[in-house]
Design an enzyme around this catalytic site. Structure first.
Site, mmCIF file in Angstrom:
data_model
loop_
_atom_site.group_PDB
_atom_site.id
_atom_site.type_symbol
_atom_site.label_atom_id
_atom_site.label_comp_id
_atom_site.label_asym_id
_atom_site.label_seq_id
_atom_site.Cartn_x
_atom_site.Cartn_y
_atom_site.Cartn_z
ATOM 1 C CE LYS A 24 -4.265 -2.051 1.480
ATOM 2 N NZ LYS A 24 -3.833 -3.463 1.735
HETATM 3 C C1 LIG Z 1 -4.483 -4.546 1.208
HETATM 4 C C2 LIG Z 1 -3.741 -5.831 1.125
HETATM 5 C C3 LIG Z 1 -4.131 -6.877 0.250
HETATM 6 C C4 LIG Z 1 -5.381 -6.784 -0.610
HETATM 7 O O1 LIG Z 1 -5.256 -5.834 -1.621
HETATM 8 P P1 LIG Z 1 -6.569 -5.265 -2.383
HETATM 9 O O2 LIG Z 1 -6.086 -4.158 -3.212
HETATM 10 O O3 LIG Z 1 -7.491 -4.828 -1.278
HETATM 11 O O4 LIG Z 1 -7.134 -6.410 -3.155
HETATM 12 C C5 LIG Z 1 -3.353 -8.015 0.187
HETATM 13 N N1 LIG Z 1 -2.255 -8.155 0.968
HETATM 14 C C6 LIG Z 1 -1.851 -7.192 1.822
HETATM 15 C C7 LIG Z 1 -0.657 -7.419 2.659
HETATM 16 C C8 LIG Z 1 -2.572 -5.993 1.931
HETATM 17 O O5 LIG Z 1 -2.163 -5.042 2.780
#
Ligand SMILES: *Cc1c(COP(=O)(O)O)cnc(C)c1O
Length: 394
Positions: A39
């Site tokens: 993220k």
């Molecule tokens: C947010 C997240 C996901 C999922 O990603 P999306 O974009 O919501 O599908 C998967 N793995 C981790 C570690 C995350 O922080």
């Protein structure tokens, strides 16, 4: 862009280096930013864009959000110390891992406000919705969000699909596949956008955990939303989502951008019976778009982590393990399969200990963060109390 994606922040000159696990199977490292999850890739850019644009307009913005972990910390590390931006982040008191709590609550920046709510994540989410639905309050205090349907986040994520492709191929005739550990459908939706832009993607492999609402859709064409009580707590917690917020965006494309049909499915059918089913002709497009899917359970996670450590010499986190497990079910000869590494193992150490009998390594900057002084405010599940706090601190 050039100020955001630096070696200093992301650890390498490549920013998203490809690591080979075995012949034809790669890991794209997206989790070397400040909070050790992918993220950061989008949120760091958002922080810079906000500061730039707010400065230009001489405005301020108060970002309000709810988090159970990764999103909140990524937002706080992206906005800390940024001019014109305050962050008010609600989290369920005592329910995040000690590492996640330490990551967020140890921030001492004056513009970052951690609000620990005496409730569960849904309570936090409900408070955010209630505050955002008070339009007068929202306008007066310039409340904004950075949730996963934010288009700027999606745009930033499109770029690393290209970066993965360029690293995995040598000629213009080659194609690649991506395996994406998925929750809110944000990450893989960016892959879909990259493919629509012309990137030669063979397959987009969607991996879920026990919360398999999307896997069910991609296997059957039926999308059946689950209630909160049907959301399982798993060892890949950032994927514990029963209603994927970017999914409607994808289905709109799938239906030939027919807004009326999209609305009929999402608004009418779901309201009436909690699910919808595509026609065979509509469902056929899922395959045209390269989408396939699979899911895993806790039983697979430690096994995949152990196997990847032993055979490939790489320790992966629990979410990435879901991606590797499902990726192995969809390999095509001659097409590199790139698994997106969505977090580092240091963030989810309990399952690593279960799998390997030892703690995962941790970047030097994060040694001992649990011992740092914490700055947060505990509050009951009370919309007015949160509003008052915002009004005092904005
Ligand atoms: C947010 C997240 C996901 C999922 O990603 P999306 O974009 O919501 O599908 C998967 N793995 C981790 C570690 C995350 O922080």
């Amino acid at each position: 862009m050039s100020q955001t994606y630096t070696e200093q922040v992301f650890g390498t000159r490549e920013i998203v280096p490809l690591k080979k696990l075995e012949d034809g199977l790669y890991l794209e490292a997206l989790s070397n930013g400040p909070t050790l999850a992918f993220k950061d890739m989008a949120m760091q850019l958002l922080g810079a864009l906000f500061e730039y644009e707010l400065g230009r307009r001489r405005q301020t913005l108060n970002i309000l959000g709810a988090t159970s972990g990764d999103t909140g910390s990524a937002a706080e590390y992206a906005m800390r110390g940024k001019k014109g931006v305050n962050v008010f982040m609600l989290s369920p008191y005592g329910r995040m891992s000690p590492f996640q709590q330490a990551q967020m609550f140890s921030l001492q920046d004056a513009n970052i406000h951690n609000i620990a709510i005496e409730g569960v994540f849904d309570d936090c989410q409900d408070i955010v919705k209630a505050v955002s639905n008070d339009l007068e309050f929202k306008r007066r205090w310039k409340i904004g969000t950075v949730n996963s349907i934010n288009w700027a986040r999606l745009l930033a994520q499109v770029v690393y699909y290209f970066a993965g492709y360029f690293q995995a191929t040598k000629t213009n005739d080659e194609r690649v596949s991506f395996s994406v550990p998925s929750g809110n459908f944000g990450n893989i939706c960016a892959g879909h956008v990259a493919r629509m832009m012309g990137l030669p993607i063979q397959r987009l492999v969607l991996a879920t955990n026990e919360n398999n609402v999307l896997d069910e859709f991609f296997r059957t064409g039926t999308y059946r939303v689950r209630g909160g009580a049907e959301t399982y707590e798993t060892s890949s917690p950032s994927m514990d989502i029963s209603k994927a917020s970017n999914f409607e965006r994808f289905v709109f494309d799938l239906l030939g951008r027919d807004a009326a049909r999209t609305k009929a499915l999402f608004a009418d059918e779901i309201a009436k019976k909690g699910s919808f089913t595509l026609t065979p002709a509509e469902f056929a497009r899922v395959a045209e778009y390269g989408f396939v899917s699979g899911s895993s359970t806790h039983a697979h996670r430690p096994a995949t982590i152990r196997d990847t450590a032993q055979r490939c010499g790489t320790v992966i986190d629990t979410h990435t393990a879901d991606g590797v497990k499902v990726a192995r079910e969809y390999r095509d000869a001659g097409v590199p399969m790139i698994v997106l590494e969505t977090a580092l193992p240091a963030k989810f150490s309990a399952t690593i200990v279960e799998a390997l009998g030892r703690e995962p390594g941790r970047p030097a900057a994060l040694q001992g963060i649990e011992q740092l002084p914490k700055r947060f405010k505990v509050m009951p599940v009370d919309v007015q109390a949160v509003k008052d706090f915002i009004a005092q601190n904005a």
